[in-house]
Enzyme design. Structure first.
Site, PDB file in Angstrom:
ATOM      1  N   ARG A 185      23.646  18.443  -6.462  1.00 33.33           N
ATOM      2  CA  ARG A 185      24.060  19.183  -7.659  1.00 33.33           C
ATOM      3  C   ARG A 185      23.567  20.610  -7.698  1.00 33.33           C
ATOM      4  O   ARG A 185      24.191  21.473  -8.279  1.00 33.33           O
ATOM      5  CB  ARG A 185      23.609  18.423  -8.909  1.00 33.33           C
ATOM      6  CG  ARG A 185      24.426  17.158  -9.080  1.00 33.33           C
ATOM      7  CD  ARG A 185      23.908  16.270 -10.154  1.00 33.33           C
ATOM      8  NE  ARG A 185      22.646  15.642  -9.782  1.00 33.33           N
ATOM      9  CZ  ARG A 185      22.140  14.595 -10.416  1.00 33.33           C
ATOM     10  NH1 ARG A 185      22.762  14.082 -11.440  1.00 33.33           N
ATOM     11  NH2 ARG A 185      21.010  14.059 -10.025  1.00 33.33           N
ATOM     12  N   GLU A 200      28.786  18.102  -8.830  1.00 34.01           N
ATOM     13  CA  GLU A 200      28.299  16.978  -9.630  1.00 34.01           C
ATOM     14  C   GLU A 200      28.858  15.701  -9.003  1.00 34.01           C
ATOM     15  O   GLU A 200      29.871  15.740  -8.313  1.00 34.01           O
ATOM     16  CB  GLU A 200      28.822  17.086 -11.070  1.00 34.01           C
ATOM     17  CG  GLU A 200      28.296  18.281 -11.839  1.00 34.01           C
ATOM     18  CD  GLU A 200      26.799  18.196 -12.110  1.00 34.01           C
ATOM     19  OE1 GLU A 200      26.289  17.073 -12.296  1.00 34.01           O
ATOM     20  OE2 GLU A 200      26.141  19.250 -12.114  1.00 34.01           O
ATOM     21  N   ASP A 256      18.053  -2.023   4.654  1.00 29.58           N
ATOM     22  CA  ASP A 256      16.711  -2.535   4.407  1.00 29.58           C
ATOM     23  C   ASP A 256      15.929  -1.999   5.599  1.00 29.58           C
ATOM     24  O   ASP A 256      16.100  -2.489   6.727  1.00 29.58           O
ATOM     25  CB  ASP A 256      16.708  -4.064   4.401  1.00 29.58           C
ATOM     26  CG  ASP A 256      15.323  -4.594   4.055  1.00 29.58           C
ATOM     27  OD1 ASP A 256      14.351  -4.106   4.666  1.00 29.58           O
ATOM     28  OD2 ASP A 256      15.211  -5.468   3.188  1.00 29.58           O
ATOM     29  N   HIS A 257      15.117  -0.975   5.380  1.00 26.97           N
ATOM     30  CA  HIS A 257      14.577  -0.275   6.554  1.00 26.97           C
ATOM     31  C   HIS A 257      13.657  -1.168   7.391  1.00 26.97           C
ATOM     32  O   HIS A 257      13.394  -0.873   8.541  1.00 26.97           O
ATOM     33  CB  HIS A 257      13.885   1.040   6.149  1.00 26.97           C
ATOM     34  CG  HIS A 257      12.524   0.874   5.535  1.00 26.97           C
ATOM     35  ND1 HIS A 257      12.330   0.530   4.225  1.00 26.97           N
ATOM     36  CD2 HIS A 257      11.294   1.001   6.057  1.00 26.97           C
ATOM     37  CE1 HIS A 257      11.037   0.457   3.979  1.00 26.97           C
ATOM     38  NE2 HIS A 257      10.377   0.745   5.068  1.00 26.97           N
ATOM     39  N   ASP A 287      10.736  -4.741  -5.641  1.00 24.99           N
ATOM     40  CA  ASP A 287      10.622  -3.644  -4.681  1.00 24.99           C
ATOM     41  C   ASP A 287      10.449  -4.139  -3.245  1.00 24.99           C
ATOM     42  O   ASP A 287      10.962  -3.539  -2.309  1.00 24.99           O
ATOM     43  CB  ASP A 287       9.427  -2.753  -5.066  1.00 24.99           C
ATOM     44  CG  ASP A 287       9.393  -1.473  -4.244  1.00 24.99           C
ATOM     45  OD1 ASP A 287      10.455  -0.839  -4.104  1.00 24.99           O
ATOM     46  OD2 ASP A 287       8.315  -1.111  -3.735  1.00 24.99           O
ATOM     47  N   HIS A 316      12.507  -6.806   1.674  1.00 20.27           N
ATOM     48  CA  HIS A 316      11.792  -6.783   2.957  1.00 20.27           C
ATOM     49  C   HIS A 316      11.196  -8.158   3.308  1.00 20.27           C
ATOM     50  O   HIS A 316      11.305  -8.630   4.430  1.00 20.27           O
ATOM     51  CB  HIS A 316      10.644  -5.763   2.933  1.00 20.27           C
ATOM     52  CG  HIS A 316      11.070  -4.383   2.522  1.00 20.27           C
ATOM     53  ND1 HIS A 316      12.309  -3.883   2.808  1.00 20.27           N
ATOM     54  CD2 HIS A 316      10.410  -3.390   1.871  1.00 20.27           C
ATOM     55  CE1 HIS A 316      12.399  -2.641   2.344  1.00 20.27           C
ATOM     56  NE2 HIS A 316      11.268  -2.319   1.758  1.00 20.27           N
ATOM     57  N   LYS A 361       0.123  -3.666  -3.666  1.00 25.23           N
ATOM     58  CA  LYS A 361      -0.301  -2.259  -3.576  1.00 25.23           C
ATOM     59  C   LYS A 361      -1.802  -2.225  -3.805  1.00 25.23           C
ATOM     60  O   LYS A 361      -2.356  -3.088  -4.509  1.00 25.23           O
ATOM     61  CB  LYS A 361       0.365  -1.429  -4.678  1.00 25.23           C
ATOM     62  CG  LYS A 361       1.878  -1.384  -4.594  1.00 25.23           C
ATOM     63  CD  LYS A 361       2.348  -0.198  -3.810  1.00 25.23           C
ATOM     64  CE  LYS A 361       3.867  -0.156  -3.741  1.00 25.23           C
ATOM     65  NZ  LYS A 361       4.370   0.621  -2.624  1.00 25.23           N
TER      66      LYS A 361
HETATM   67  C1  BG6 Z   1       9.845   0.676   0.255  1.00 24.90           C
HETATM   68  C2  BG6 Z   1       9.195   0.428  -1.071  1.00 24.90           C
HETATM   69  O1  BG6 Z   1      11.058  -0.022   0.351  1.00 24.90           O
HETATM   70  O2  BG6 Z   1       8.983   0.228   1.287  1.00 24.90           O
HETATM   71  C3  BG6 Z   1       7.833   1.105  -1.141  1.00 24.90           C
HETATM   72  O3  BG6 Z   1      10.027   0.931  -2.108  1.00 24.90           O
HETATM   73  C4  BG6 Z   1       6.973   0.688   0.023  1.00 24.90           C
HETATM   74  O4  BG6 Z   1       7.186   0.770  -2.370  1.00 24.90           O
HETATM   75  C5  BG6 Z   1       7.733   0.880   1.322  1.00 24.90           C
HETATM   76  O5  BG6 Z   1       5.789   1.479   0.016  1.00 24.90           O
HETATM   77  C6  BG6 Z   1       6.966   0.301   2.483  1.00 24.90           C
HETATM   78  O6  BG6 Z   1       7.597   0.671   3.678  1.00 24.90           O
HETATM   79  P1  BG6 Z   1       6.772   0.710   5.018  1.00 24.90           P
HETATM   80  O7  BG6 Z   1       7.795   1.024   6.058  1.00 24.90           O
HETATM   81  O8  BG6 Z   1       5.715   1.759   4.863  1.00 24.90           O
HETATM   82  O9  BG6 Z   1       6.177  -0.641   5.169  1.00 24.90           O
END
Ligand code: BG6
Length: 504
Positions: A53, A96, A193-194, A251, A256, A356
């Site tokens: 934006r 936008e 989903d990384h 989260d 994950h 955390k």
């Molecule tokens: C993210 C979460 O998907 O993954 C974060 O939103 C988290 O809260 C993160 O810290 C952890 O990723 P990684 O790759 O550091 O384990």
């Protein structure tokens, strides 16, 4: 999953990043593109357009991205020669998210780039924006013919990548899916989903299915329990607003952790194709026994960090973090027990914990085998340690196996460890998850992305827990000090069953 990355060819295309002035673009996406370019994995005909934006020129955007690559790339310093060519592929488009005019201009601009760069009309739209924008952006892209119907357009393709959260519970996840499939075919949707892009996570299937020594004991006859830990030292940082809406179950656990669980528990797929693997993962999710309402408090433990110490330094509690309600009931820790009702896993508890502000950053899967009968070795059977296979997802990526050994010159038995470490064995640092995932999307391989039924099935399982928590606020939050392994109830959950969490 194609385990041989070099066979995967990213096709000519333009990548449009919505939310290009955001954190993810600077920290992950553009550094990933730069590293793909460095390794010769970007398509020869390629351009990246940042859509956001704020007004900005191409030159401003390129300079900001250079700084981002300088700060966040895994390879440093930036190769000036490479940057000169790479930056010519970066463009900025101001608009936008809801304005038709902006999409009209975008369409014209992308056509112009196609003729200039030879990108053949192929598009990846990366939605790095708040999920509430997903439906609007997809609708506008469709109205302006920027995404193509798969059944009628064959000579070019369009795909979208979305970032979690994919809904915030069962109902909203279904709603999001309906909004998307009005305009897109499931094969065009890449849900990131990384964790699935991490090398160590991809190695789970190789470890399990290419090594008969593991697969033959991977069942309830030999395994006593499986523990999955996602521990983080960091708190919620500047993400107070997001976190107040999310919490740990949403989260990390829903996505994950469930991915790790399904990869550990699934049956061998019939082939390594995307659907064969994802079919098996869904079967695991469908076999998880739903937790009855009356047992939720017993087998699902929630926690919130209070003030404490991390590496000797004092840190704030969750309720003192920026943009957090000082009486917040949001959980920053979850420990739970799940049971998988199938022939392989019946009677093997799966213990999951994610938190955390724990003492360490450590993600691992620990498989504890049943004890050997102790009658041969003097003393009680409980003195002989069980074998434990630990798959370290991060950091210090590797796999270790604990087994028993005779202590030289003594008639006693002691556990010892065989340890494989990626770093020392393979030398170079593994590619970042985002590199692999962006490249896979440009190659049309969605194996490492979550399918709609995976997402919806795991929400179905977890939503009753969220609802129960909402209806019964916790009495004793905060219930663990920063720098500890979570609330005592997490320990008691295992102690009651004669077990304990692995010391990490
Ligand atoms: C993210 C979460 O998907 O993954 C974060 O939103 C988290 O809260 C993160 O810290 C952890 O990723 P990684 O790759 O550091 O384990």
């Amino acid at each position: 999953m194609d385990v041989n990355r070099s066979t995967k060819i990213a096709e000519s295309c333009i990548l449009v990043i919505f939310g290009a002035t955001g954190d993810l673009t600077a920290r992950k996406l553009v550094p990933a593109l730069y590293n793909l370019a460095r390794e010769g994995l970007l398509p020869a005909h390629f351009a990246c357009v940042g859509f956001a934006r704020r007004p900005k020129s191409n030159e401003d955007f390129r300079n900001e991205m250079l700084e981002a690559v300088n700060n966040f790339s895994r390879s440093k310093p930036v190769d000036q020669q490479l940057w000169k060519t790479f930056k010519e592929q970066l463009y900025y488009h101001q608009s936008e998210f809801h304005e038709d005019e902006g999409y009209e201009r975008l369409n014209a601009f992308l056509h112009q780039l196609d003729s200039q760069m030879g990108t053949k009309g192929n598009r990846v739209f990366y939605l790095s924006v708040q999920p509430s924008y997903f439906p609007t952006i997809v609708e506008k892209l469709s109205q302006h013919h920027l995404i193509y119907p798969v059944d009628s357009v064959k000579d070019k393709w369009s795909r979208i990548i979305i970032e979690k959260p994919f809904g915030r519970d069962f109902e909203s996840a279904k709603q999001l899916q309906q909004d998307l499939i009005k305009h897109l075919d499931e094969s065009q949707i890449y849900r990131i989903d990384h964790y699935l892009g991490k090398e160590t996570v991809q190695n789970l299937l190789v470890l399990r299915f290419s090594n008969p020594i593991f697969e033959s004991v991977w069942n309830n006859r030999h395994i006593d329990n499986i523990q999955i830990t996602v521990g983080e030292e960091i708190g919620i940082g500047t993400r107070g607003r997001f976190w107040e809406e999310a919490g740990m179950l949403r989260d990390i656990v829903q996505n994950h952790m469930m991915q790790l669980l399904t990869l550990v528990a699934m049956e061998p797929p019939t082939n390594l194709g995307a659907n064969a693997i994802r079919d098996e993962k869904v079967k695991v999710l469908e076999s998880i026994r739903p937790i009855p309402l009356h047992s939720i408090d017993e087998v699902v433990i929630r926690g919130q960090y209070g003030p404490g110490f991390i590496n000797g330094e004092p840190v704030k509690g969750y309720r003192q973090e920026e943009n957090v309600n000082p009486e917040s009931n949001i959980e920053t820790f979850v420990a739970m027990q799940l049971s998988i009702d199938n022939w392989r896993w019946v009677d093997v508890p799966f213990y999951l914990r994610a938190g955390k502000r724990l003492p360490k950053r450590a993600t691992e899967i620990a498989i504890t085998f049943k004890r050997a009968p102790g009658y041969l070795f003097e003393g009680a059977a409980s003195q002989i340690d069980p074998n434990v296979l630990v798959i370290r997802i991060q950091p210090d990526e590797g796999v270790s196996l604990k087994f028993n050994c005779k202590v030289p010159a003594l008639d006693t038995v002691q556990p010892v460890k065989m340890d494989f470490r990626y770093g020392s064995y393979f030398g170079s640092a593994p590619p970042e998850a985002y590199e692999r995932l962006i490249c896979d999307c440009m190659a049309g391989d969605n194996t490492l992305f979550a399918r709609d039924d995976e997402v919806i099935t795991s929400w179905k399982l977890l939503t009753p827990i969220l609802e129960h928590w909402e209806a019964t606020p916790p009495k004793e939050f905060p219930n663990y000090a920063s720098g500890t392994w979570g609330p005592e109830e997490a320990e008691s959950l295992l102690q009651r069953q004669g077990r304990h969490w692995r010391l990490i």
